[in-house]
Design a protein around this motif. Sequence first.
Motif, PDB file in Angstrom:
ATOM      1  N   PRO A 177       0.499  -1.140  -0.290  1.00 44.43           N
ATOM      2  CA  PRO A 177       0.400   0.187  -0.060  1.00 44.43           C
ATOM      3  C   PRO A 177       0.610   1.194  -0.290  1.00 44.43           C
ATOM      4  CG  PRO A 177      -0.311  -1.130   1.678  1.00 44.43           C
ATOM      5  CD  PRO A 177       0.827  -1.936   1.422  1.00 44.43           C
ATOM      6  N   LYS A 178       0.404   2.814  -0.641  1.00 46.47           N
ATOM      7  CA  LYS A 178       1.035   3.233  -0.299  1.00 46.47           C
ATOM      8  C   LYS A 178       0.982   4.704   0.056  1.00 46.47           C
ATOM      9  CE  LYS A 178       2.925   3.068  -5.756  1.00 46.47           C
ATOM     10  NZ  LYS A 178       1.808   2.124  -6.425  1.00 46.47           N
ATOM     11  N   GLY A 179      -0.826   4.512   0.642  1.00 44.01           N
ATOM     12  CA  GLY A 179      -1.502   4.813   1.564  1.00 44.01           C
ATOM     13  C   GLY A 179      -1.378   4.476   3.530  1.00 44.01           C
ATOM     14  N   ASP A 180      -1.375   4.575   4.108  1.00 45.98           N
ATOM     15  CA  ASP A 180      -1.040   4.457   5.525  1.00 45.98           C
ATOM     16  C   ASP A 180      -2.501   2.863   5.643  1.00 45.98           C
ATOM     17  OD1 ASP A 180      -1.415   4.207   7.984  1.00 45.98           O
ATOM     18  OD2 ASP A 180      -3.027   5.387   8.882  1.00 45.98           O
TER      19      ASP A 180
ATOM     20  N   GLU B 299      -4.808   2.866   8.446  1.00 44.26           N
ATOM     21  CA  GLU B 299      -6.495   3.193   7.876  1.00 44.26           C
ATOM     22  C   GLU B 299      -6.763   2.422   6.944  1.00 44.26           C
ATOM     23  OE1 GLU B 299      -7.873   7.804   5.629  1.00 44.26           O
ATOM     24  OE2 GLU B 299      -5.742   6.817   6.018  1.00 44.26           O
ATOM     25  N   TYR B 300      -5.844   2.034   6.353  1.00 42.49           N
ATOM     26  CA  TYR B 300      -7.117   0.708   5.013  1.00 42.49           C
ATOM     27  C   TYR B 300      -7.467  -0.293   6.217  1.00 42.49           C
ATOM     28  CZ  TYR B 300      -6.891  -2.772   1.604  1.00 42.49           C
ATOM     29  OH  TYR B 300      -7.730  -3.458   0.993  1.00 42.49           O
TER      30      TYR B 300
ATOM     31  N   ARG C  92     -13.299   4.331  -1.108  1.00 41.22           N
ATOM     32  CA  ARG C  92     -12.336   4.378   0.136  1.00 41.22           C
ATOM     33  C   ARG C  92     -10.336   3.947  -0.297  1.00 41.22           C
ATOM     34  NH1 ARG C  92      -8.998   8.345   0.846  1.00 41.22           N
ATOM     35  NH2 ARG C  92      -8.637   8.993   3.674  1.00 41.22           N
TER      36      ARG C  92
ATOM     37  N   ILE D 281      -6.910   4.886  -0.483  1.00 38.98           N
ATOM     38  CA  ILE D 281      -5.579   4.497  -0.216  1.00 38.98           C
ATOM     39  C   ILE D 281      -4.400   3.915  -0.054  1.00 38.98           C
ATOM     40  CG2 ILE D 281      -5.224   3.703   2.628  1.00 38.98           C
ATOM     41  CD1 ILE D 281      -7.524   4.435   3.312  1.00 38.98           C
ATOM     42  N   TRP D 282      -5.337   2.454  -0.932  1.00 46.15           N
ATOM     43  CA  TRP D 282      -3.582   1.539  -1.344  1.00 46.15           C
ATOM     44  C   TRP D 282      -2.998   2.539  -2.916  1.00 46.15           C
ATOM     45  CZ3 TRP D 282      -3.134  -3.476   0.428  1.00 46.15           C
ATOM     46  CH2 TRP D 282      -1.305  -4.202   0.107  1.00 46.15           C
TER      47      TRP D 282
ATOM     48  N   THR E 229      -2.721   5.731  -3.374  1.00 43.84           N
ATOM     49  CA  THR E 229      -2.057   6.830  -2.919  1.00 43.84           C
ATOM     50  C   THR E 229      -1.104   7.529  -2.781  1.00 43.84           C
ATOM     51  OG1 THR E 229      -4.563   7.678  -4.171  1.00 43.84           O
ATOM     52  CG2 THR E 229      -2.879   9.471  -3.145  1.00 43.84           C
ATOM     53  N   PRO E 230      -0.042   7.731  -2.077  1.00 40.52           N
ATOM     54  CA  PRO E 230       0.633   8.305  -1.725  1.00 40.52           C
ATOM     55  C   PRO E 230       0.405   9.390  -0.549  1.00 40.52           C
ATOM     56  CG  PRO E 230       1.911   8.350  -3.710  1.00 40.52           C
ATOM     57  CD  PRO E 230       0.115   8.561  -3.296  1.00 40.52           C
ATOM     58  N   ALA E 231       0.801   8.616   1.042  1.00 43.33           N
ATOM     59  CA  ALA E 231       0.127   9.478   2.166  1.00 43.33           C
ATOM     60  C   ALA E 231       1.113  11.177   2.250  1.00 43.33           C
ATOM     61  CB  ALA E 231       0.619   8.666   3.586  1.00 43.33           C
TER      62      ALA E 231
END
Length: 121
Positions: free
Chosen positions: A62-65, A68-69, A112, A116-117, A119-121
């Motif tokens: 995952p590139k996001g948090d 949160e995911y 969502r 999250i997965w 998009t970079p945080a």
Amino acid sequence: MILWFTVVQLVVAVASGVFCLGLGFAGRRPSDWSVGSLALVELLLIVQVVSAIVSPFAGNPPKGDPLEYGVYLVSAVLLPIGGVVWALLERSRWSTVILGAVALSLAVMIWRMQVIWTTPA
């Protein structure tokens, strides 16, 4: 997450939501069809859980948090269970409407999770 699988999940969740809302507003109580449509969404979410566990090891982290995911994923898996339990305990037309609302809520949560997965945080 895999984009094509996300699209499949979205289509099934929206179709289930519209189907259950239509049945509920037509005065139908929860049936095998309405509960089964939400069960299909739940099955796809369980596949998503497995995919989320395997994907980082396959080179798709995952590139996001990730926390949160994970919270979104666990909540999304539990939501249909709660909706079906409610529908089976209170067998009224409004329970079918609740199943539709749960399915549409899951569509939003699935999108969502995709954001999250990817998009970079």
